[in-house]
Design a protein around this motif. Structure first.
Motif: not given
Ligand SMILES: Cc1cc2nc3c(=O)[nH]c(=O)nc-3n(C[C@H](O)[C@H](O)[C@H](O)COP(=O)(O)OP(=O)(O)OC[C@H]3O[C@@H](n4cnc5c(N)ncnc54)[C@H](O)[C@@H]3O)c2cc1C
Ligand SMILES: Cc1cc2nc3c(=O)[nH]c(=O)nc-3n(C[C@H](O)[C@H](O)[C@H](O)COP(=O)(O)OP(=O)(O)OC[C@H]3O[C@@H](n4cnc5c(N)ncnc54)[C@H](O)[C@@H]3O)c2cc1C
Lengths: 248, 320
Positions: A123, A137, A139-140, A155-158, B94-96, B98-99
């Protein structure tokens, strides 16, 4: 628009994962390699931009000659040409540095990658690449539209999603949602024939050094057998989860 | 020298993961014989981190940082790391986080590894164990660079109370321009997210159709759990894509994962195997999920799950 799609060459999702040489090397014996599933979403979106907006699509892999069938498959799906950076990929940062050189030389304005490769799950390649190039950039990514040099990205967030906008150049790390599963393309006969004639250029690496190394691999410890609870006595399950597993 | 941990907060509140990375960072700092510094942005209560070993909290209060921006945040982490001469920078998964982590790594010229599940087995050379091959294996990874960036896998270390008399220092970093604009954020409100959940209740094709999801939702509600599903269920449109878990969907690393009418295909298990305890409910005793589960019930979900809900309600009533 010039699009570069980064293709990671990975063991098929059903592969048995084994190691050799004292657990120091991945055992590729009998393993089928495929385009990384996340990269398929990116490639399919790239094909859409090619067909609807006249973009050109180049695919790239950093790897040795064994990855060429995977690049050919991407050409059969519809990419115009392919580049292989001729070096063994051994860590994310060195891969990102090799890719940065390809992007600079090719003048790409949109770089599509996957959010992670399903082998090492690092990742990191797309984010590192964007930072090395000073590109935007996201991500996701679960949605991408481009209009001229303006991009709108979801983008996907939690627990939800965020919509962002920016100008090109841009690096995207994509996943399912970027296109629907049902729209993923599989190569047809004509595509496979045409792919043979498309250029696959092998370029020399810049020779970036890896900063991480796998010292050894381990398989998860063997699991204890599943405890079965009678369907007529579900309260026993509650008891086990409360008193034994202590999770409720 | 120091170990720098970046903690996230949501509307000013830390989540469990913030305490978990702080607990972990404290132990790494002890191994290295150095101090732990924790960075918090717009937190209501930075002192809450002291209980997990944060000797020093760098606290940023700045309204322009209310909306997350990976590049801007990564640059702030870099400034904090330089100010504190951090050798190791640790973030959540978390997604943030990891970003932003790969951006931080390049900014600091550092090696990065995510999915970390244990403390370093050695600090010179610096070796950590991480999950790879979609949870089918681990690799012990050596990071050679001077500075190391790690992302800790959720629920892999747990919370370790370690009350210290900490101090909070206000920090006012430079805020860079990013070129990326956040247009909108949509969140499903009032529901536990898969990323945050301690318990996840998941349904598969064995439930026959979307109209039957009531029992999944009710079970989740009783347990305070998030709902999830197998890939075909989301492909068929029975449930939203955001609930798809597995190798090509969301990873699950909860304390408890309950699989109802899910066969346990290799790609499904790869994504949920990190959960501590797995329960399967399936009519077919030969379903592969029984090999991966800790507890199982062979039975029809439409009979078993309503009974389980009823008994759980009694249990909750007696235990609260
Ligand atoms: C023999 C051998 C041993 C290896 N050992 C290791 C190892 O120990 N540790 C390790 O991290 N890696 C190793 N790799 C390399 C690995 O396969 C990856 O290419 C690379 O490390 C990036 O992995 P990642 O999981 O960090 O990628 P991620 O950052 O998860 O990948 C995200 C995206 O970046 C792009 N991408 C990733 N890799 C490539 C690539 N090579 N070419 C083009 N695009 C790419 C894809 O779009 C992918 O979806 C090895 C490879 C070989 C052949
Ligand atoms: C590249 C690739 C990636 C994939 N990624 C994922 C992924 O990320 N996530 C994922 O989930 N799948 C993934 N898959 C799909 C995977 O291979 C399986 O097809 C899928 O997980 C099966 O879903 P299921 O268990 O819901 O359905 P099924 O396999 O059809 O299983 C249904 C189960 O329900 C049981 N059942 C039936 N009736 C009842 C009842 N009344 N009560 C209780 N049990 C009942 C049956 O015994 C059966 O075991 C992927 C596949 C590929 C090829």
């Amino acid at each position: 628009m010039k699009i570069l799609v980064c293709i990671s060459h990975v063991p098929d999702t059903t592969s048995k994962i084994n190691f050799t040489e004292n657990d120091s090397k991945f055992d590729s014996n009998g393993v089928q390699y495929v385009i990384n599933p996340y990269d398929e979403f990116a490639l399919t979106r790239a094909m859409w931009f090619k067909e609807k907006q006249g973009a050109s699509v180049t695919v790239v892999n950093v790897g040795n000659a064994s990855t060429e069938p995977t690049l050919r498959k991407a050409l059969a799906i519809g990419a115009d040409d392919a580049i292989r950076v001729n070096t063994e990929a051994t860590d994310g940062l060195s891969v990102a540095k090799e890719l940065a050189e390809v992007v600079k030389n090719g003048g790409y304005d949109l770089v599509l990658a996957g959010k992670e490769s399903i082998d090492y799950n690092g990742g990191m390649v797309p984010g590192m690449l964007a930072t090395l190039l000073d590109f935007n950039f996201v991500n996701a990514c679960i949605g991408l539209e481009v209009d001229g040099d303006k991009a709108t990205i979801a983008r996907e967030i939690d627990g939800g999603k965020e919509t962002l906008s920016c100008n090109l150049p841009l690096v995207i790390a994509g996943q399912k949602g970027m296109v629907e599963e049902k729209d993923l393309r599989i190569p047809n006969m004509r595509g496979i024939m045409m792919a043979r004639k498309k250029p696959l250029n092998v370029v020399a690496p810049v020779g970036a050094n890896a900063v991480t190394t796998t010292v050894s691999f381990e398989k998860p410890a063997a699991k204890a057998a599943c405890k079965l609870v009678d369907a007529e006595h579900v309260e026993e399950l509650i008891d086990l989860l409360h008193n034994e597993a202590k999770v409720i | 020298m120091s170990v720098l941990v970046y903690t996230e907060s949501s509307e000013g509140k830390f989540k469990k993961a913030a305490y978990e990375v702080t607990s972990y960072g404290k132990k790494v700092a002890e191994q290295l014989g150095t101090n732990l510094v924790v960075l918090a942005i717009n937190s209501d209560d930075p002192a809450a981190l002291y209980a997990y070993g944060a000797e020093k909290v760098l606290n940023i209060a700045n309204d322009s940082l209310n909306t997350f921006n990976a590049k801007v945040y990564a640059d702030i982490i870099k400034q904090a790391a330089e100010k504190e001469q951090a050798q190791v920078v640790i973030v959540e998964s978390s997604s943030n986080s990891l970003y932003l982590a790969p951006i931080v790594a390049v900014n600091l010229n550092a090696g990065y590894t995510n999915n970390v599940v244990t403390l370093p087995s050695s600090t010179a050379p610096f070796v950590v164990k991480r999950k790879a091959f979609s949870n089918k294996a681990f690799n012990n990874t050596e990071i050679h660079s001077d500075i190391k960036v790690l992302s800790l896998a959720k629920n892999s270390f747990g919370l370790v109370e370690n009350n210290v008399s900490g101090s909070t220092e206000d920090f006012s970093p430079l805020i860079i321009e990013s070129g990326l604009t956040s247009e909108s954020v949509e969140r499903t409100t009032g529901k536990v997210t898969i990323a945050d959940a301690d318990i996840v209740v998941s349904g598969g094709r064995g439930l026959k159709g979307p109209e039957n999801w009531g029992i999944v939702e009710e079970l989740a509600e009783v347990l305070g759990a998030a709902t999830a599903c197998s890939k075909p269920v989301s492909d068929l449109g029975w449930r939203p894509h955001s609930e798809h878990v597995g190798q090509t969907g969301k990873p699950v690393a909860s304390n408890l994962y309950i699989a109802i009418g899910i066969s346990g295909a290799i790609q499904h298990l790869a994504g949920v195997n990190s959960s501590k305890v797995k329960v399967v409910i399936n009519t077919d005793p030969e379903a592969p999920f029984f090999k991966a589960a800790d507890y199982g019930i062979v039975g029809d979900a439409f009979e078993v799950v309503p009974k389980l809900i009823e008994k759980l309600k009694e249990f909750k009533a007696n235990n609260s």
